[in-house]
Write an enzyme that holds these catalytic residues in place. Sequence first.
Site, PDB file in Angstrom:
ATOM      1  N   LYS A  22       0.826  -1.211   0.000  1.00  0.00           N
ATOM      2  CA  LYS A  22       0.000   0.000   0.000  1.00  0.00           C
ATOM      3  C   LYS A  22       0.857   1.257   0.000  1.00  0.00           C
ATOM      4  O   LYS A  22       0.631   2.189  -0.774  1.00  0.00           O
ATOM      5  CB  LYS A  22      -0.916  -0.003   1.217  1.00  0.00           C
ATOM      6  CG  LYS A  22      -1.618   1.337   1.496  1.00  0.00           C
ATOM      7  CD  LYS A  22      -2.379   1.295   2.796  1.00  0.00           C
ATOM      8  CE  LYS A  22      -3.057   2.638   3.080  1.00  0.00           C
ATOM      9  NZ  LYS A  22      -2.099   3.675   3.509  1.00  0.00           N
ATOM     10  N   ASN A  23       1.852   1.317   0.895  1.00  0.00           N
ATOM     11  CA  ASN A  23       2.635   2.542   1.029  1.00  0.00           C
ATOM     12  C   ASN A  23       3.514   2.816  -0.191  1.00  0.00           C
ATOM     13  O   ASN A  23       3.867   3.966  -0.451  1.00  0.00           O
ATOM     14  CB  ASN A  23       3.493   2.480   2.298  1.00  0.00           C
ATOM     15  CG  ASN A  23       2.648   2.560   3.555  1.00  0.00           C
ATOM     16  OD1 ASN A  23       1.517   3.026   3.519  1.00  0.00           O
ATOM     17  ND2 ASN A  23       3.182   2.091   4.671  1.00  0.00           N
ATOM     18  N   ARG A  97      -5.600  10.616   2.183  1.00  0.00           N
ATOM     19  CA  ARG A  97      -4.326  11.199   2.577  1.00  0.00           C
ATOM     20  C   ARG A  97      -3.279  11.065   1.466  1.00  0.00           C
ATOM     21  O   ARG A  97      -2.410  11.917   1.304  1.00  0.00           O
ATOM     22  CB  ARG A  97      -3.811  10.549   3.867  1.00  0.00           C
ATOM     23  CG  ARG A  97      -2.539  11.231   4.341  1.00  0.00           C
ATOM     24  CD  ARG A  97      -2.163  10.948   5.764  1.00  0.00           C
ATOM     25  NE  ARG A  97      -1.026  11.784   6.127  1.00  0.00           N
ATOM     26  CZ  ARG A  97      -1.118  13.034   6.538  1.00  0.00           C
ATOM     27  NH1 ARG A  97      -2.289  13.600   6.655  1.00  0.00           N
ATOM     28  NH2 ARG A  97      -0.040  13.731   6.834  1.00  0.00           N
ATOM     29  N   ASP A 121      -5.979   8.243   8.525  1.00  0.00           N
ATOM     30  CA  ASP A 121      -6.098   7.667   9.855  1.00  0.00           C
ATOM     31  C   ASP A 121      -6.210   8.736  10.928  1.00  0.00           C
ATOM     32  O   ASP A 121      -5.624   9.815  10.826  1.00  0.00           O
ATOM     33  CB  ASP A 121      -4.863   6.806  10.175  1.00  0.00           C
ATOM     34  CG  ASP A 121      -4.842   5.525   9.372  1.00  0.00           C
ATOM     35  OD1 ASP A 121      -5.920   4.970   9.150  1.00  0.00           O
ATOM     36  OD2 ASP A 121      -3.750   5.097   8.972  1.00  0.00           O
ATOM     37  N   ASP A 320       4.127   1.161  11.546  1.00  0.00           N
ATOM     38  CA  ASP A 320       2.871   0.534  11.137  1.00  0.00           C
ATOM     39  C   ASP A 320       2.681  -0.864  11.730  1.00  0.00           C
ATOM     40  O   ASP A 320       1.575  -1.409  11.674  1.00  0.00           O
ATOM     41  CB  ASP A 320       2.793   0.448   9.611  1.00  0.00           C
ATOM     42  CG  ASP A 320       2.394   1.777   8.981  1.00  0.00           C
ATOM     43  OD1 ASP A 320       1.991   2.683   9.732  1.00  0.00           O
ATOM     44  OD2 ASP A 320       2.491   1.909   7.753  1.00  0.00           O
ATOM     45  N   MET A 342       6.097   8.150  16.955  1.00  0.00           N
ATOM     46  CA  MET A 342       5.694   9.073  15.893  1.00  0.00           C
ATOM     47  C   MET A 342       4.302   9.668  16.078  1.00  0.00           C
ATOM     48  O   MET A 342       4.081  10.840  15.813  1.00  0.00           O
ATOM     49  CB  MET A 342       5.791   8.375  14.534  1.00  0.00           C
ATOM     50  CG  MET A 342       7.209   8.069  14.114  1.00  0.00           C
ATOM     51  SD  MET A 342       7.303   7.357  12.458  1.00  0.00           S
ATOM     52  CE  MET A 342       6.702   8.712  11.458  1.00  0.00           C
TER      53      MET A 342
END
EC number: 2.5.1.7
Length: 435
Positions: A22-23, A97, A121, A320, A342
Amino acid sequence: MASFKVTGGRKLHGEIIPQGAKNEALQIICAVLLTKDPVTIHNIPDIRDVNALIDLLGDMGVKKTRLSASSVRFQADDVHMDYLESEAYKNKAASLRGSVMMLGPLLARYKKGKIPRPGGDKIGRRRLDTHFLGFERLGAKFDFDPEDGGFYKVDASNLRGTYMLLDEASVTGTANVLMAAVLAEGITTIYNAACEPYLQQLCKMLVRMGAKISGIGSNLLQIEGVSELNGTEHTMLPDMIEIGSFIGMAAMTQSEITIKNCSIPDLGVIPGVFRKLGIQLEIRGDDIFVPAQDHYEIDTFIDGSMLTVADAPWPGFTPDLLSIVLVTAVQAKGTVLIHQKMFESRLFFVDKLIEMGAQIILCDPHRATVVGMNREIQLRGIRMTSPDIRAGVALLIAAMSAKGVSIIDNIEQIDRGYQNIDTRLNALGAEIIRL
């Protein structure tokens, strides 16, 4: 709003293939805007965020031809820049996003761009300063007017290469500035650049398109601007977050599964972190075999002190997967401190795990101590809501290991990052019903 009805206590068995990353997908797909030539991308995950981005590009005039379930050919030879002024663009881009990743390519090729404040998110502040400070260093002019619909506007009519030291090693920030720099005049040096495998993938794709980039895989990138880029073909890596999720899921549910085609060299410290939780892993070629384990024991540090698992920029442990490590530790023997540096809201989902019977101390918004129960107490099914992608899957793992039935609401969050997760897990023996 959709929900999952999960009957716990089912053991999984079989093989599963991780989806495309996904990223990586969000930045790779935006990179098609950098050229008028066709760009073919393979192993695209069929998930909400990626599909929404593809639809958004289509609305902007990018031609898209579906070659297979996971392959698409894009051609951005007639992009409608006036679409950026429409209410439809504002609404669609604000809900995604990943839309921020379009800015770099738009600035590079069309010398301007704008996006509304992006969504995503609910995990705390996710500032965009790195993106815009980088654009400004390249000579772009940035404006944000909260009265004008909350749009970020950038004028990049005179992009020039320069030296910059990023204020944080942001993956999306590095990717965005990199894509703007490949068509800027002169040489750009980016220090404190992110160097995740997905960023390396973007660099390699851009080089195949004709970009001149050195330092790939390090935190010091040098880009020599070129006048135009060509088309290419690109295959995305498997999703390392999904791979880690399956490892944790196998441990919590005492299941035996084989995760296929993992691109092991690109997983970094991920297998090692799960081994520190006591989970047995066997690397078989490019596959990971996770045997069924009745018990797994958390390591301590050499001096006997309690293990801490913390996130860090690559090659550190990805943030993640901290939610997955946390829920997996619930049934381990031993204690671990989870330190999420983070995002200050990412650990708040632990209240649902505590309600299920887990022994967790939320020390502050960034730290949680998990006291493993060594399966002496089984979690119990409850009704809960998924606050974000990764917490949603952590709650799904907890529900699959629990006694009784759980209902997970707001599973649209899970669908944003995990492809047909219910169907794929049911094929291994899970009992998940989509309501």
